[in-house]
Design an enzyme around this catalytic site. Structure first.
Site, mmCIF file in Angstrom:
data_model
loop_
_atom_site.group_PDB
_atom_site.id
_atom_site.type_symbol
_atom_site.label_atom_id
_atom_site.label_comp_id
_atom_site.label_asym_id
_atom_site.label_seq_id
_atom_site.Cartn_x
_atom_site.Cartn_y
_atom_site.Cartn_z
ATOM 1 N N TYR A 1 43.317 38.122 38.546
ATOM 2 C CA TYR A 1 43.536 39.630 38.571
ATOM 3 C C TYR A 1 42.500 40.198 37.806
ATOM 4 O O TYR A 1 42.714 40.888 36.698
ATOM 5 C CB TYR A 1 45.043 39.844 37.992
ATOM 6 C CG TYR A 1 46.088 39.266 38.810
ATOM 7 C CD1 TYR A 1 45.924 39.021 39.960
ATOM 8 C CD2 TYR A 1 47.351 39.165 38.044
ATOM 9 C CE1 TYR A 1 47.071 38.650 40.764
ATOM 10 C CE2 TYR A 1 48.525 38.637 38.787
ATOM 11 C CZ TYR A 1 48.333 38.335 40.154
ATOM 12 O OH TYR A 1 49.217 37.999 41.154
ATOM 13 N N GLY A 2 41.555 40.430 38.475
ATOM 14 C CA GLY A 2 40.586 41.111 37.950
ATOM 15 C C GLY A 2 39.172 40.141 38.209
ATOM 16 O O GLY A 2 39.168 39.306 38.769
#
Length: 330
Positions: A52-53
């Site tokens: 997530y990123g």
């Protein structure tokens, strides 16, 4: 109250993806406010990801910062992290080296400020038998470095193979009014049989079921939704009919569409032949989190109306593009 790895969790969890995985993520201050609000309202089952990123800035970095500032919250949160991918790519790596790299990196980023309650590979690696991948993760459980093992977007057959290799603590899959596959493909039934709770991600259809997007032009220019088949302009007006059906029930009950959508998911939790289901809506503001933690209680008539609509309604477009869909329910 539901339990995961022996710990009590709220009936609605919290998805952290939107706090780090978007072109313009919220500020640290706003993220912390959202996280504290979720916890204060009982959403203590937090779901993040190494993916997530970027490798330099993802859920783990934000969590480290949060628990540095609020160390007293660490024991209140049941934390699940997705990993098991090649760094910087959405390519599964369920090999021993890949699993070890991913878990070690997650533990390094948490830096002892929070224990890792659950770890799951984001997708099944088609080149490595799932029972082998689970065995590699189990080494960390046995060493006391990890609380339990979760699975993500797996088939019923894979759940059985994995559970035979090591007890599985949870299965994460997409489940909402417009993603109902688990009701028919054996995943929900298998989890019920094996007493494995389901973590339902995107229970609000990536925001579609909240009423935020009434027409295709409402989607923000920098939104990742432009890359999903179901949000394309040629199918949007057909898919919006599902939202209209939800809105009709919402008006009759004095609720929001999001509260109806979450109420529908929760109505399946523990129902006949169904496992415990914990939806994990994501939100970046305290206002939205308050809405998500007060789902509507649906009556039999409401459920029947929605089920009758779903029988006649066909969602246009897949959940992911063909390359991503190939890894679903593996």
């Amino acid at each position: 109250m539901p339990k995961i790895v022996g710990k009590d969790i709220g009936k609605v969890g919290y998805g952290l993806m939107g706090l780090t995985w978007r072109q313009s993520p919220p500020s640290q201050e706003q993220s912390f406010q959202a996280m504290r609000t979720a916890l204060s309202l009982g959403s203590n089952n937090w779901n993040g990801g190494e993916l997530y990123g970027s490798p330099e800035r993802n859920s783990l970095h934000l969590l480290n910062e949060y628990f540095t500032k609020y160390p007293g919250d660490a024991d209140k949160v049941v934390l699940s992290i997705k990993g098991g991918l090649v760094p910087g790519q959405f390519k599964p790596d369920g090999s021993k080296a890949g699993v070890q790299r991913s878990i070690d990196e997650c533990l390094k980023q948490l830096d002892g400020k929070k224990s890792l309650d659950l770890f799951e590979c984001a997708r099944v690696d088609p080149t490595v038998p799932i029972e082998e991948t689970v065995g590699y993760i189990a080494e960390y459980v046995k060493a006391g470095k990890l609380g339990g093992i979760s699975l993500s977007e797996v088939s019923a057959a894979s759940i059985r193979k994995a559970h035979a290799a090591h007890p599985i603590s949870a299965v994460e899959v997409e489940f909402s009014l417009w993603s109902t596959e688990i009701l028919d493909n054996g995943v929900a039934a298998t989890c019920a049989e094996l007493n494995i709770p389901i973590i339902a991600y995107s229970p609000l259809g990536r925001g579609f079921l909240t009423g935020k997007y009434k027409k295709h032009s409402d989607i923000e220019p920098d939104s990742s939704l432009h890359h999903f088949p179901r949000f394309q302009p040629d199918v949007f007006d057909e898919n919006i009919k599902l939202l209209h059906a939800v809105e009709d029930i919402a008006k009759s009950k004095g609720a929001t569409p999001a509260q109806i959508a979450l109420g529908w998911v929760l109505a399946h939790s523990g129902a006949k032949g169904m496992p415990t289901i914990i939806p994990i809506p994501g939100a970046t503001t305290a206002e939205r989190i308050k809405e998500n933690t007060t789902p509507a209680k649906l009556e039999e008539a409401d459920l029947k109306a929605l089920d009758e609509f779903l029988k006649k309604f066909e969602v246009k477009g897949g959940r992911y593009h063909p390359s991503g869909s190939a890894l679903l329910f593996a």
